[in-house]
Structure formats: C-alpha cells, structure tokens
Design an enzyme around this catalytic site. Structure first.
Site, PDB file in Angstrom:
ATOM      1  CG  HIS A 220      -2.012   0.917   1.099  1.00 43.07           C
ATOM      2  ND1 HIS A 220      -2.617   1.217   0.399  1.00 43.07           N
ATOM      3  CD2 HIS A 220      -3.238   0.736   2.232  1.00 43.07           C
ATOM      4  CE1 HIS A 220      -3.860   2.306   0.829  1.00 43.07           C
ATOM      5  NE2 HIS A 220      -3.786   2.225   1.469  1.00 43.07           N
ATOM      6  CG  HIS A 259      -4.580  -0.062  -8.840  1.00 45.29           C
ATOM      7  ND1 HIS A 259      -5.552   0.206  -8.534  1.00 45.29           N
ATOM      8  CD2 HIS A 259      -3.856   1.184  -7.784  1.00 45.29           C
ATOM      9  CE1 HIS A 259      -5.848   1.461  -7.329  1.00 45.29           C
ATOM     10  NE2 HIS A 259      -4.822   1.876  -6.869  1.00 45.29           N
ATOM     11  CG  ASP A 310       2.727   4.693  -3.923  1.00 46.26           C
ATOM     12  OD1 ASP A 310       2.840   6.052  -3.458  1.00 46.26           O
ATOM     13  OD2 ASP A 310       2.429   3.113  -3.496  1.00 46.26           O
TER      14      ASP A 310
HETATM   15  N1  ACO Z   1       5.079  -6.490  -9.936  1.00 46.05           N
HETATM   16  C1  ACO Z   1       4.959  -7.896 -10.542  1.00 46.05           C
HETATM   17  N2  ACO Z   1       4.285  -8.492 -11.407  1.00 46.05           N
HETATM   18  C2  ACO Z   1       2.941  -7.967 -10.632  1.00 46.05           C
HETATM   19  C3  ACO Z   1       2.806  -6.961  -9.997  1.00 46.05           C
HETATM   20  C4  ACO Z   1       3.618  -6.135 -10.012  1.00 46.05           C
HETATM   21  N3  ACO Z   1       4.325  -4.886  -8.863  1.00 46.05           N
HETATM   22  N4  ACO Z   1       1.383  -6.518  -8.985  1.00 46.05           N
HETATM   23  C5  ACO Z   1       1.117  -7.907  -9.803  1.00 46.05           C
HETATM   24  N5  ACO Z   1       1.869  -8.546 -10.474  1.00 46.05           N
HETATM   25  C6  ACO Z   1       1.586  -9.885 -11.333  1.00 46.05           C
HETATM   26  C7  ACO Z   1       1.249 -10.653  -9.616  1.00 46.05           C
HETATM   27  O1  ACO Z   1       2.320 -11.004  -9.937  1.00 46.05           O
HETATM   28  C8  ACO Z   1       0.082 -11.682 -10.579  1.00 46.05           C
HETATM   29  O2  ACO Z   1       0.773 -12.445 -10.826  1.00 46.05           O
HETATM   30  P1  ACO Z   1      -0.034 -14.168 -11.078  1.00 46.05           P
HETATM   31  O3  ACO Z   1      -1.150 -13.929 -12.073  1.00 46.05           O
HETATM   32  O4  ACO Z   1       1.084 -14.956 -12.400  1.00 46.05           O
HETATM   33  O5  ACO Z   1      -0.050 -14.780  -9.674  1.00 46.05           O
HETATM   34  C9  ACO Z   1      -0.445 -10.763 -11.299  1.00 46.05           C
HETATM   35  O6  ACO Z   1      -0.032  -9.470 -11.387  1.00 46.05           O
HETATM   36  C10 ACO Z   1      -2.014 -10.194 -10.510  1.00 46.05           C
HETATM   37  O7  ACO Z   1      -1.438  -9.118  -9.796  1.00 46.05           O
HETATM   38  P2  ACO Z   1      -2.417  -9.758  -7.925  1.00 46.05           P
HETATM   39  O8  ACO Z   1      -1.716  -9.194  -6.854  1.00 46.05           O
HETATM   40  O9  ACO Z   1      -3.880 -10.729  -7.984  1.00 46.05           O
HETATM   41  O10 ACO Z   1      -2.976  -7.917  -7.969  1.00 46.05           O
HETATM   42  P3  ACO Z   1      -3.996  -7.736  -6.314  1.00 46.05           P
HETATM   43  O11 ACO Z   1      -4.870  -6.478  -7.302  1.00 46.05           O
HETATM   44  O12 ACO Z   1      -3.894  -8.418  -5.565  1.00 46.05           O
HETATM   45  O13 ACO Z   1      -3.137  -6.514  -6.252  1.00 46.05           O
HETATM   46  C11 ACO Z   1      -1.260  -4.640  -6.190  1.00 46.05           C
HETATM   47  C12 ACO Z   1      -2.647  -5.065  -6.815  1.00 46.05           C
HETATM   48  C13 ACO Z   1      -1.350  -4.994  -4.318  1.00 46.05           C
HETATM   49  C14 ACO Z   1      -0.645  -2.934  -6.293  1.00 46.05           C
HETATM   50  C15 ACO Z   1      -0.360  -5.206  -6.483  1.00 46.05           C
HETATM   51  O14 ACO Z   1      -0.014  -5.220  -8.240  1.00 46.05           O
HETATM   52  C16 ACO Z   1       0.673  -5.571  -6.028  1.00 46.05           C
HETATM   53  O15 ACO Z   1       1.582  -5.966  -5.130  1.00 46.05           O
HETATM   54  N6  ACO Z   1       2.130  -3.702  -6.298  1.00 46.05           N
HETATM   55  C17 ACO Z   1       3.689  -3.530  -6.248  1.00 46.05           C
HETATM   56  C18 ACO Z   1       3.170  -2.454  -4.657  1.00 46.05           C
HETATM   57  C19 ACO Z   1       2.304  -0.878  -5.267  1.00 46.05           C
HETATM   58  O16 ACO Z   1       3.248  -0.127  -5.828  1.00 46.05           O
HETATM   59  N7  ACO Z   1       1.468  -0.744  -4.358  1.00 46.05           N
HETATM   60  C20 ACO Z   1       0.876   0.319  -3.876  1.00 46.05           C
HETATM   61  C21 ACO Z   1      -0.554   0.367  -5.062  1.00 46.05           C
HETATM   62  S1  ACO Z   1      -1.183   2.319  -5.277  1.00 46.05           S
HETATM   63  C22 ACO Z   1      -1.000   3.202  -3.607  1.00 46.05           C
HETATM   64  O17 ACO Z   1      -1.319   2.154  -2.395  1.00 46.05           O
HETATM   65  C23 ACO Z   1      -1.322   4.333  -3.821  1.00 46.05           C
END
Ligand code: ACO
Length: 373
Positions: A220, A259, A310
């Site tokens: 987050h 996201h 971010d």
């Molecule tokens: N880098 C690489 N792969 C990713 C990323 C990433 N940043 N985000 C998602 N994926 C991949 C996952 O590994 C998953 O792959 P899979 O299907 O092969 O297992 C797929 O994309 C779907 O991802 P989920 O984790 O199911 O997406 P979710 O909706 O649960 O998570 C989140 C969203 C937490 C933002 C995620 O994209 C993430 O962890 N991003 C990095 C952290 C981040 O930037 N957070 C800031 C959020 S915005 C904010 O707070 C202002």
C-alpha cells in the site's frame, strides 16, 4: 471454487457506500466529490481539496483563507507531545512515529467535549508534519525545532521544517500537487481500516491510527519508498532494463506498478510524472528520471503493467530533496484528509462493519483434557 476464493482480498466486492470519491469508474477516472483529479491537481491547492473532502463542498475565498489560518494556528506541539517524540530513537520507522504521535494526541487532546471530529481533523492535518519533523531533527542532532511556522501551506511548512529554510517555490508547487493526488482514494485498505474502527463507534484518533498502521505496508503506502530503492539500485537505463528483466524472471514484485482497481492506467500517474520530469530538468538530473522511464517502458513491454501513483512520486520527492524514509509518512499526512472524510461519512449512517468468513477448519470434534492426550 467458492465465492470467497474468487474474491480473495475482497477484490471486486462492494463493501459500502460513499459520496466522497470515485475510483476507476468508466469515463470519469478519479473524482473527489464529483471534481476530476486532473482539474484539481492543476487548478486547486491541497488546503482547498482537504476542505472539499472534510467539509463536503468547495470553500469560498473567505472560507479558504480562514481554513488556512486555522491550520496555521494549529502547528505547535505541546511540551508533553514533544517529550514523547523525544523518547523515540532515530532508528524508529517514521511511520511508527506518526502512529505514536497520532495516538498521543488522542490522549492529550481527545475528541469529546472540547473538540469535535472536525477540530480533531484540522489539528492532526496541521500538526502531523510538525510531529514528524520535530522527531526527525531531534533524534538526529538534538535540535528542538520551532514548528509553529508562518508558511502559507502544508507543502511549504513540510519543506521548510525539513530543510530549515523557506522552500523553493517549484518544490512547493510540485509537493502541493502530489498532496492533492494522494488525498483520497475511496475504499483502499487504510481507509477501509479507518472506517472499520469508526464503525465500532471508537474515537477519531483510534480510527486514524488504524489507517496509519495499514498504510505502512509495502503493498500500500510503503510502495513509494520501495520504488525509490529500486530506481537507485541502477546507474544507467540499460542497467535498469537488465536488472528488471532478471527480477521479472524471478517473478519478483516491482513496487510502484499495478493496481487493484485501475486496469489500464492510474489517472494520478501522468500528473506526477509531469512534475517528476520538470523537476528532473530543473535539477539537471541525467539518471533518476531516465531510469524511471526505462523501468516504466520495460514493465509495459513485458507485463503490460503501468505505474501507479507511487512510482513517479518517488522521483518527484527525490528531486524535492525529501529523504526516502519520509515518503510514506507524507502519504499519511495528506491521506488524513481522506480518512477524516470517511470517518465522518461512516458515522453519519453507521452500521458495525462485521463480515463473515468461509470456515475451512476441522469438523466439530471432542476436546480431550490435557492429561489424557
Ligand atoms: N510487479 C510484478 N508483477 C505484478 C505486480 C507488480 N507490481 N503487481 C501484480 N503483479 C502480478 C502478480 O504477481 C499476479 O501474477 P500471477 O497472476 O502470475 O500470480 C498478477 O499480476 C495479479 O496481481 P495481484 O497480486 O492479484 O493483484 P492485486 O490486485 O492483488 O494487487 C497490488 C494489487 C497490491 C497493487 C499489486 O499490483 C502490487 O503488489 N503492486 C506492487 C505494490 C504497489 O505498487 N503498491 C501501491 C499500490 S497504489 C497505492 O497504494 C498508492
């Protein structure tokens, strides 16, 4: 597959109603009380946006001046609060400092007879930067900062307290725009947490403290710091591309991308990217911005993933001279406006938030006393 497994992490679940913001609604992107973030980030000030969120409508000119004065008058810290901050070691996570500061303010100036939720919100918005930077300087060099400054805005106050001199105007404008982008985001994890706490009829400071604890995590709020660490790991765009390809091959998460709600782009990202570019030019940067752009290009080419707010906030804050450990605390300071609006909205039409769980543990079985096991 059960319904719960399909909606893991409550993805896609409508968990309540709000009139505060829309996130990812087709055709409108992100709006605060009906106003587009694109217009607000260019035409408004953070204080105007905070007023809009907390008080429910845009202020008139006089009201905004009064609001700014009120916030300005609330920047001071009491001796008791300072003495708590002085106890926290330099190696404390700054997010924990804000969590403790907020909690302490809830003991010293509780919501109740003397202060309603609006006053508590104003006081927190005005004094969280003071708490953070008082502790920052005291824990590093023993300096007891005078936090009651005359700066016109929270952005200017923050940079002034950080650097010990009035801030560069371009940095103030960039930070102010970033504060607008970070102010509110519907039922994100920390806001939901604050609403859950408010739904138990708990006090204002407890609800904000819940929000701070939830925002701390790297999935987050903490992602902006992790994004900076990633960018700084590389010396050139070519090195960044090779490094990123290796990380993706190892299936590592790339912070600042992806996201839960946005599927095509984060509407906040373009605004902060523009600021990062302008600041890069102004500071003569030839490394951080090009590396950031290359990471963006590789993520799009390899994963069709876009930067969230971010990612370019990291570069923008870096160019404003803000140390990385203060990135997520800045997010707390500004999101306090959104949390406050949600706490008040939750209270207006409250029902305890208490979902149910899909049980997958053992079937009922007899208990065997300890001496017979
Ligand atoms: N880098 C690489 N792969 C990713 C990323 C990433 N940043 N985000 C998602 N994926 C991949 C996952 O590994 C998953 O792959 P899979 O299907 O092969 O297992 C797929 O994309 C779907 O991802 P989920 O984790 O199911 O997406 P979710 O909706 O649960 O998570 C989140 C969203 C937490 C933002 C995620 O994209 C993430 O962890 N991003 C990095 C952290 C981040 O930037 N957070 C800031 C959020 S915005 C904010 O707070 C202002």
């Amino acid at each position: 597959m059960s319904e719960t497994k399909k909606s893991g992490g409550l993805a896609g679940v409508v968990a309540g109603q709000t009139a505060i913001s829309t996130v990812g609604k087709e055709g409108v992107g992100l709006t605060y009380r009906g106003y587009s973030i694109d217009e607000l980030a260019v035409e408004a000030s953070f204080e105007e946006v905070a007023y809009l969120l907390i008080y429910g409508r845009l202020p008139e000119r006089q009201e905004l001046a009064g609001y700014r004065d009120r916030l300005r008058s609330m920047r001071g810290l009491s001796a008791a609060l300072k003495s708590v901050l002085e106890l926290l070691p330099a190696e404390t996570n700054p997010m924990d400092v804000l969590r403790t500061g907020c909690s302490t303010l809830g003991c010293l100036e509780p919501e109740g007879k003397l202060r309603d939720a609006f006053q508590a919100a104003d006081r927190l918005l005005a004094s969280l930067p003071s708490m953070l930077l008082y502790w920052w300087h005291f824990s590093r060099d023993g300096q007891r900062l005078e936090t009651q400054t005359d700066d016109a805005s929270i952005a200017a106050q923050f940079l002034h307290l950080l650097k010990g001199k009035p801030a560069d105007e371009m940095h103030v404008r960039a930070l102010d725009a970033s504060l607008i982008l970070y102010a509110e985001h519907e039922f994100n994890a920390s806001t939901f947490s604050a609403r859950i706490t408010a739904s138990t009829l708990s006090d204002f400071h407890s609800a904000i403290t819940s929000g701070i604890g939830t925002l701390r995590g790297p999935l987050h709020g903490g992602a902006n710091e992790e994004a900076m660490a990633l960018i700084e790991r590389f010396k050139t765009p070519e090195e960044a591309e090779a490094g990123l390809m290796a990380m993706l091959a190892r299936k590592e998460l790339i912070m600042g991308f992806g996201h839960r709600v946005y599927k095509i782009s984060d509407p906040r990202s373009g605004v902060i990217k523009n600021w990062a570019r302008k600041l890069a030019v102004a500071s003569g940067d030839a490394r951080i911005y090009p590396i950031s752009e290359r990471i963006e290009a590789v993520m799009w080419r390899e994963k069709m993933m876009f930067p969230n707010l971010d990612f370019y906030s990291a570069a923008a804050y870096h160019f404003c001279g803000i140390p990385t450990p203060l990135f997520t605390p800045l997010f707390v300071i500004v999101r306090t406006s959104g949390w406050a609006a949600h706490i008040m909205e939750q209270r207006e039409n409250n029902r305890l938030i208490r979902p149910t769980a899909d049980y997958f543990g053992p079937e009922p079985r007899p208990f065997v006393p300890i001496d017979k096991r």
